[in-house]
Design an enzyme around this catalytic site. Sequence first.
Site, PDB file in Angstrom:
ATOM      1  N   CYS A   4       0.846  -1.203   0.000  1.00  0.00           N
ATOM      2  CA  CYS A   4       0.000   0.000   0.000  1.00  0.00           C
ATOM      3  C   CYS A   4       0.880   1.252   0.000  1.00  0.00           C
ATOM      4  CB  CYS A   4      -0.914  -0.002   1.214  1.00  0.00           C
ATOM      5  SG  CYS A   4      -1.779   1.557   1.456  1.00  0.00           S
ATOM      6  N   CYS A   7       0.557   3.338   3.247  1.00  0.00           N
ATOM      7  CA  CYS A   7       1.236   2.664   4.373  1.00  0.00           C
ATOM      8  C   CYS A   7       2.738   2.877   4.267  1.00  0.00           C
ATOM      9  CB  CYS A   7       0.894   1.176   4.398  1.00  0.00           C
ATOM     10  SG  CYS A   7      -0.727   0.808   5.111  1.00  0.00           S
ATOM     11  N   ASP A  30      -0.543  16.562  -0.990  1.00  0.00           N
ATOM     12  CA  ASP A  30      -0.800  15.773  -2.190  1.00  0.00           C
ATOM     13  C   ASP A  30       0.280  16.081  -3.237  1.00  0.00           C
ATOM     14  OD1 ASP A  30      -3.599  14.311  -3.471  1.00  0.00           O
ATOM     15  OD2 ASP A  30      -2.044  14.990  -4.872  1.00  0.00           O
ATOM     16  N   HIS A  46      -4.356   0.787   8.346  1.00  0.00           N
ATOM     17  CA  HIS A  46      -4.751   0.543   6.961  1.00  0.00           C
ATOM     18  C   HIS A  46      -6.232   0.174   6.888  1.00  0.00           C
ATOM     19  CE1 HIS A  46      -4.430  -0.485   2.708  1.00  0.00           C
ATOM     20  NE2 HIS A  46      -5.295  -1.456   3.001  1.00  0.00           N
ATOM     21  N   GLY A  92     -13.864   7.172  -8.030  1.00  0.00           N
ATOM     22  CA  GLY A  92     -12.661   7.941  -8.333  1.00  0.00           C
ATOM     23  C   GLY A  92     -11.484   7.652  -7.417  1.00  0.00           C
ATOM     24  N   HIS A  97      -6.242   3.235   0.344  1.00  0.00           N
ATOM     25  CA  HIS A  97      -6.028   3.446   1.783  1.00  0.00           C
ATOM     26  C   HIS A  97      -6.850   4.701   2.082  1.00  0.00           C
ATOM     27  CE1 HIS A  97      -3.135   3.526   5.433  1.00  0.00           C
ATOM     28  NE2 HIS A  97      -3.989   4.532   5.600  1.00  0.00           N
ATOM     29  N   HIS A  99      -8.605   8.017   2.778  1.00  0.00           N
ATOM     30  CA  HIS A  99      -8.032   9.345   2.988  1.00  0.00           C
ATOM     31  C   HIS A  99      -9.065  10.420   2.716  1.00  0.00           C
ATOM     32  CE1 HIS A  99      -7.273   7.984  -1.152  1.00  0.00           C
ATOM     33  NE2 HIS A  99      -7.460   9.233  -1.514  1.00  0.00           N
ATOM     34  N   HIS A 101      -9.367  14.210   1.312  1.00  0.00           N
ATOM     35  CA  HIS A 101      -8.716  15.334   0.637  1.00  0.00           C
ATOM     36  C   HIS A 101      -9.178  16.610   1.337  1.00  0.00           C
ATOM     37  CE1 HIS A 101      -7.509  13.128  -3.125  1.00  0.00           C
ATOM     38  NE2 HIS A 101      -8.511  12.348  -2.758  1.00  0.00           N
TER      39      HIS A 101
END
Length: 111
Positions: A4, A7, A30, A46, A92, A97, A99, A101
């Site tokens: 990952c 990770c 990002d 994870h 999308g 993992h 997250h 944005h």
Amino acid sequence: MSDCLFCKIIAGEIPSVCLYQDDAIYVFKDIAPKAEVHLLVVPKQHIATLNELKLLDETVIARLMLQLPELAAAQGIPQGYRTIINCGKEGGQVVFHLHIHLLGGKNLPGF
Ligand code: AMP
Ligand code: ZN
């Protein structure tokens, strides 16, 4: 998860610009920002997608969400920002993992 990307970033095996971390959360820039401010807010644990989250400790998502105002303030955008969670390939999601944005800054386009 050994294969990952996030990770590996959390473990320091792949470089990132880390802006905040604690026992549960890792926050970094990002690599391909879609706005002036574009951070990824990630659980250290994870969890592949939002769909897996319900099987696990609900405090994980609360910890992520509760960190957002402080992160936005530190980025100079306390008055307004956008959060996005992409779920699954059809939603999308590219990195599997979980997250959030965190997007903001000048000229954030309408949604
Ligand atoms: P998503 O499409 O929701 O899975 O978002 C994955 C995000 O990870 C994208 O916005 C990518 O630009 C970002 N990303 C991919 N690789 C890296 C990396 N090595 N460091 C930081 N961000 C990355
Ligand atoms: Zn992972």
